[in-house]
Design an enzyme around this catalytic site. Structure first.
Site, short mmCIF file in Angstrom:
data_model
loop_
_atom_site.label_atom_id
_atom_site.label_comp_id
_atom_site.label_asym_id
_atom_site.label_seq_id
_atom_site.Cartn_x
_atom_site.Cartn_y
_atom_site.Cartn_z
N ALA A 55 8.92 -40.27 42.89
CA ALA A 55 8.10 -40.89 43.93
C ALA A 55 8.92 -41.84 44.79
CB ALA A 55 6.93 -41.63 43.28
N LEU A 78 2.41 -46.78 45.61
CA LEU A 78 2.29 -46.07 46.88
C LEU A 78 0.90 -45.49 47.09
CD1 LEU A 78 5.74 -44.23 46.77
CD2 LEU A 78 5.17 -46.39 47.91
N LYS A 121 8.78 -48.20 42.67
CA LYS A 121 9.47 -47.66 41.50
C LYS A 121 8.61 -46.50 41.00
CE LYS A 121 11.50 -52.12 40.19
NZ LYS A 121 11.44 -53.25 39.24
N GLU A 146 6.14 -42.25 33.74
CA GLU A 146 6.65 -42.26 32.37
C GLU A 146 6.40 -43.61 31.70
OE1 GLU A 146 10.70 -40.79 32.55
OE2 GLU A 146 9.97 -38.76 32.89
#
Length: 732
Positions: free
Chosen positions: A512, A617, A688, A692
């Site tokens: 991303a 985002l 970032k 995960e």
């Protein structure tokens, strides 16, 4: 574009489109069944043949004879592809074992033949007629059995030592010395591995399900010994990957070989039972943790050693990396050991390293907190660090672990937790609460994109980035819309094609942040082109509402395309900031479980994740990533385990009937909170990854909750009934 200094104010900071919870723009295609996955390019292959893989029935040895005569004579069969007739093949740089075996066999179900026929059913039926004869060699299949034979670290991953661990641990007032194990795990993506290959002369086009287009293209070209420019990879939609589709796999190679042989399109799919043994898996680990603290609870010594196994030439599971950075402590030791095992290839699975590492570390931290008589949330806060413990000059770019834990504790109602295990009941259920810290490093990869301004004012984005169900289409469109001042609906995004600029791809939680940064870089260049085309100063121009404005002058964007579409191509390259600052993401995971007092059944009742992962985002797609990761963490804690036949060297439960994963009935109430963590050190997007991080720590939080509910400390995952039943307190 070189990103080598902290991002200042830029158009993304307007947050008119970026940062908003937009629905996924590919959602209608997927919900109506019109998004085409690798096996579904029917119009491009009206005369496609079908291949069915024959896998080795032994794990290690030699193929002494392969009789394909009966299969060759079966109805509809075209050729049978084997190592003896496939031509000279190499091996991709990212493949540990050869994708087409023979005569040497490296692991169970390594492909030894592909039966090609007019229909899938004919290929499958004929595959059962292939007769293989072997000479079986003795193999190593048990990590526990091989552990003692491995005393030195791999050459490229030496032990790391800071201070005097042995002395500090010996003198620690409070200490824990324990061993934890995690099993082999399978990705179990919804879409199986599948490919369709077509040759046009010496040019190959491969539709496949792959997370990393450029890696796949490069390794396929190398394996086939053809120029990389002769290979095109197309993968616009992927039904989950979790790391299992990072690399070239046998379906892709064999489809290419078969299509070249029959001179027509060939489709190859791996049936579900073939995937765990034919592809890759997360390797099992055996982890030894020793942690010491002083009387106040501050960690003075921490050692984390991890053993894992792999085929010759494979890499270890890096389960110690989070222990180098998550907590303070002047005296430290970490080390990896790699045993040679003859099981199928071990490789990346969602959050490789940190996911299994935190399954051990975050139980050990709870155990040490209990010994020190300190609340586990407060113990983690007490041992927070704002610097790299191994290098005090290197600070974290952003680190909000304390805020994650404090926010989570308040939201979850942690103060009401009974710290004494086994004291809270709800009818027949023992109720417990658990916590764990989450950690995942922020990895950075070069990423490129091409952006067009069309004559009608719409914007087109092209990049070989993939969408594995993560929302890539949407956040890339949001980035372009924000940068160029157009509505989201005016942006078209095309992904997963090697004819587009090379992106970072989907993996390692870097997708991303880096792929949107690549689009950002291309849009910066396109903004300059648009401004120049209408005679404006690029430095003084603003883009909004489909217009470019410079002082009192403005122009509609499409006026810049009077001479035709405008195209800008650029990539983002990351400089030394990642070396100057430690870039990581953090979370606080909180879990409530119920354990049935008579049967030992564990039910997760509610889960909360508080995440600090840069600028978010798109909160909607990011939340989807986190709750999916939390669900995967539940599976790892309570049910997921590839059972190894340590006599014959294969995974026994190689389908979804035997390999259990959480289903809807298992999923409890899940909440996700994102902290404001905008990080100008990370990228121009100041973002970032989070997909995960949502997994890292969840399993340990569940294990800690089970302990709080029952007083039973399970250190060997998964936490199944047999590990609880005979230790449960008497039913009153």
């Amino acid at each position: 574009m070189k990103f080598d200094k902290p991002a200042g104010e830029n158009p993304i900071d307007q947050l008119k489109v970026v940062g908003r919870p937009h629905d996924r723009i590919d959602g209608p295609l997927k919900t109506t069944g019109t998004a085409r996955y690798a096996y579904e390019w029917h119009e491009e292959s009206p005369n496609a043949a079908y291949g069915y893989i024959v896998g080795s029935a032994i794990a290690k040895g030699r193929l002494t004879a392969l009789d394909t005569d009966a299969a060759q004579k079966a109805p509809g069969v075209l050729p049978v592809i084997t190592a003896s007739n496939a031509g000279a093949l190499s091996k991709g740089d990212k493949n540990t074992a050869r994708l087409l075996g023979g005569p040497t066999i490296e692991h169970y179900h390594q492909a030894i033949a592909l039966v090609v026929a007019e229909t899938f059913e004919q290929a499958r039926a004929a595959a059962s007629l292939v007769q293989a004869h072997y000479r079986r060699n003795k193999g190593a299949y048990s990590l526990a059995d091989e552990k003692q034979a491995v005393s030195q670290p791999p050459e490229d991953t030496p032990d790391k030592n800071v201070g005097d661990f042995d002395g500090a641990f010996s003198s620690a007032a409070v200490k824990i010395d324990a061993t934890y194990t995690t099993p082999d795990q399978s990705h179990m993506a919804m879409e199986p591995h599948a490919s369709m290959a077509v040759w046009d002369g010496n040019k190959l086009t491969l539709w496949t399900s792959n997370q990393m287009i450029d890696w796949c293209r490069t390794d396929l070209a190398k394996t086939l010994k053809v120029p990389v420019e002769n290979v095109r990879i197309i993968s616009p939609y992927i039904g989950g990957g979790f790391g299992g589709k990072l690399f070239l796999r046998s379906d892709a190679l064999l489809a290419a070989l078969a299509a070249r042989a029959v001179k027509r399109p060939v489709k190859v799919m791996l049936p579900r039972p073939s995937i765990p043994n034919n592809t890759t898996h997360r390797p099992a680990t055996l982890q030894h943790l020793r942690i010491g603290a002083d009387q106040s609870g501050k960690i003075t010594a921490i050692s984390h050693e991890s053993w894992s196994g792999n085929l010759p030439g494979g890499t270890p599971e890096t389960a110690v990396q989070q222990s180098e950075l998550l907590y303070a402590g002047a005296n430290r030791h970490t080390g990896l050991r790699l045993a040679t095992l003859d099981l199928p290839e071990g490789n990346a699975m969602r959050a490789p390293g940190e996911a299994p590492g935190l399954m051990a570390l975050e139980i050990a931290i709870d155990e040490l907190a209990e010994k020190a008589g300190i609340d586990p949330v407060e113990f983690r806060i007490l041992n927070d660090t704002q610097i790299d413990p191994a290098d005090p000059t290197r600070r974290f770019s952003r680190r909000q672990l304390i805020e994650c834990l404090r926010t989570g504790a308040d939201k979850f109602g942690w103060k009401q937790r009974n710290a004494t295990p086994g004291q809270v009941r709800d009818g027949e259920w023992l109720v417990g609460h658990g916590v764990a810290a989450g950690f995942r490093n922020n990895l950075l990869e070069k990423s490129g994109a091409r952006v067009h301004l069309e004559p009608n004012g719409t914007v087109t984005v092209e990049t070989d980035m993939t969408d594995i169900g993560t929302g890539s289409y949407t956040i890339l469109a949001q980035t372009a819309a924000e940068m160029l001042g157009v509505p989201l609906e005016q942006v078209a995004v095309h992904l997963g094609d090697s004819s587009f600029p090379v992106s970072a791809g989907s993996g390692g939680q870097w997708g991303a942040n880096t792929s949107t940064s690549g689009v950002y870089a291309a849009c910066v260049k396109l903004r300059e082109m648009i401004a120049s085309a209408v005679g404006f100063d690029p430095e003084q121009s603003q883009f909004a509402d489909g217009k470019i404005t410079n002082g009192t002058r403005s122009a509609i964007l499409h006026e810049a395309t009077a001479g035709g579409r405008l195209t800008a191509e650029e990539s983002i390259e990351f400089g030394t900031l990642s070396k100057e600052y430690q870039q990581s993401t953090f979370a606080g995971h909180f879990v409530e479980v119920g354990v049935h007092s008579a049967t030992g059944e564990v039910r997760v009742r509610r889960m909360l994740a508080v995440c600090a992962a840069g600028r978010i985002l798109n909160p909607k797609t990011a939340r989807s990533q986190v709750i999916g990761a939390m669900t995967m963490g539940m599976g790892a804690a309570l049910m997921e385990e590839l059972a190894v036949d340590d006599r014959l060297g294969y995974f026994v439960n190689h389908d979804m009937a035997g390999y259990e994963v959480p289903v809807h009935a298992d999923i409890p109430k899940q909440e996700v909170i994102f902290l404001d963590d905008t990080d100008p050190i990370s990228s121009p997007m100041k973002a970032k990854g989070v997909g995960e991080l949502g997994l890292c720590g969840v399993s340990a939080a569940i294990a800690n909750a089970v302990y709080n509910a029952t007083g039973i400390r399970v250190r060997d995952y998964p936490i199944t009934l047999d590990k609880l039943l005979d230790k449960l307190p008497d039913v009153v």
